[in-house]
Design a protein around this motif. Sequence first.
Motif, mmCIF file in Angstrom:
data_model
loop_
_atom_site.group_PDB
_atom_site.id
_atom_site.type_symbol
_atom_site.label_atom_id
_atom_site.label_comp_id
_atom_site.label_asym_id
_atom_site.label_seq_id
_atom_site.Cartn_x
_atom_site.Cartn_y
_atom_site.Cartn_z
ATOM 1 N N LEU A 204 3.678 3.678 -2.985
ATOM 2 C CA LEU A 204 4.685 3.478 -1.941
ATOM 3 C C LEU A 204 5.984 4.217 -2.273
ATOM 4 O O LEU A 204 6.657 4.736 -1.382
ATOM 5 N N THR A 205 6.321 4.281 -3.547
ATOM 6 C CA THR A 205 7.517 5.018 -3.957
ATOM 7 C C THR A 205 7.339 6.505 -3.703
ATOM 8 O O THR A 205 8.261 7.180 -3.238
ATOM 9 N N CYS A 206 6.146 7.018 -3.977
ATOM 10 C CA CYS A 206 5.879 8.432 -3.750
ATOM 11 C C CYS A 206 5.901 8.754 -2.254
ATOM 12 O O CYS A 206 6.353 9.827 -1.844
ATOM 13 N N MET A 207 5.418 7.827 -1.427
ATOM 14 C CA MET A 207 5.498 8.022 0.021
ATOM 15 C C MET A 207 6.955 8.163 0.447
ATOM 16 O O MET A 207 7.314 9.054 1.223
ATOM 17 N N TYR B 294 4.946 7.996 11.766
ATOM 18 C CA TYR B 294 3.721 7.193 11.810
ATOM 19 C C TYR B 294 3.842 5.955 10.935
ATOM 20 O O TYR B 294 3.581 4.835 11.382
ATOM 21 N N ASN B 295 4.233 6.155 9.687
ATOM 22 C CA ASN B 295 4.245 5.041 8.727
ATOM 23 C C ASN B 295 5.281 3.986 9.057
ATOM 24 O O ASN B 295 5.070 2.791 8.799
ATOM 25 N N ALA B 296 6.415 4.390 9.614
ATOM 26 C CA ALA B 296 7.494 3.444 9.886
ATOM 27 C C ALA B 296 7.549 2.971 11.337
ATOM 28 O O ALA B 296 7.979 1.851 11.597
ATOM 29 N N TRP B 297 7.101 3.816 12.276
ATOM 30 C CA TRP B 297 7.267 3.490 13.691
ATOM 31 C C TRP B 297 5.966 3.461 14.477
ATOM 32 O O TRP B 297 5.968 3.104 15.661
ATOM 33 N N GLY B 298 4.873 3.881 13.870
ATOM 34 C CA GLY B 298 3.600 3.848 14.571
ATOM 35 C C GLY B 298 3.411 4.964 15.574
ATOM 36 O O GLY B 298 2.560 4.871 16.476
ATOM 37 N N LEU C 220 1.053 -4.324 2.960
ATOM 38 C CA LEU C 220 2.427 -4.693 3.280
ATOM 39 C C LEU C 220 2.502 -5.773 4.358
ATOM 40 O O LEU C 220 3.521 -6.440 4.506
ATOM 41 N N GLY C 221 1.433 -5.941 5.133
ATOM 42 C CA GLY C 221 1.462 -6.947 6.190
ATOM 43 C C GLY C 221 0.081 -7.261 6.717
ATOM 44 O O GLY C 221 -0.886 -6.578 6.412
ATOM 45 N N TYR D 292 7.546 -1.479 5.679
ATOM 46 C CA TYR D 292 7.747 -0.107 5.188
ATOM 47 C C TYR D 292 9.158 0.377 5.505
ATOM 48 O O TYR D 292 9.816 0.993 4.661
ATOM 49 N N GLN D 293 9.645 0.086 6.707
ATOM 50 C CA GLN D 293 11.015 0.456 7.061
ATOM 51 C C GLN D 293 12.012 -0.161 6.090
ATOM 52 O O GLN D 293 12.980 0.484 5.675
#
Length: 236
Positions: A115-118, A144-148, A163-164, A174-175
């Motif tokens: 997740l840190t690398c992302m 994509y990862n934060a807002w879909g 994460l969920g 993620y946000q």
Amino acid sequence: MARLPRFILPGQPQHVILRGNNRTEIFCAEADYRFYFDKLRLACEKHGCDIHAYVLMTNHVHLLITPHEEQSLSKALQMLGRYYVQFFNHCYRRTGTLWEGRYKATLIDTETYLLTCMRYIELNPVRAGMVAHPSEYRWSSYGYNAWGQTDNLVTPHPEYLRLGRTDEECRSAYQQLFEYPISEECINAIREATNKAWVLGNDRFKQSIQEKLKRRVEPAAKGGDRRSEQFKIDRV
């Protein structure tokens, strides 16, 4: 001196960097980004790679990618490189190489660093002073990862999905990760491991990879503890 083979472990993510030769631009127009994006997706589909995060900068590319076979990553990047160099040279009436050389890569400890690398990848445009927030940069996986947002290049990694319980919870969590800065120590660890092709992870992970691949996975310690008995013995 012969170059050591890369650390490849099918199913284990890698942080990959591809740079333009002499740090020159590899993307000059929107069409360049779109062509690269499409060919990257095709290469990953053909050779069995999943991309979890990416950013296309003007003169380099970051990928967080999981190869599913030993040759998946190298074949995908070779295919992508051939397509893109031909396209770029034709568009800009140039010849010769486009890339700096071999791509840089490091094997990633998913529990400690994925997740840190992302975040490290998607924050590149912020660190470069191009935008104030990763959501403002068009050519990355943050949307994509934060807002879909629709992105047929990204495959969520299981660590992200933890994460969920729902997609919405994953995105919200993620946000929130971006509310906290990545430490300089962690940034330096990611950079050094990637540029020098060592393994990125905690000691337990490194030991596990070393045992599996029968290779040293980090630089040898420099010097020794001059106060230790072992150091005195080694000096005799």
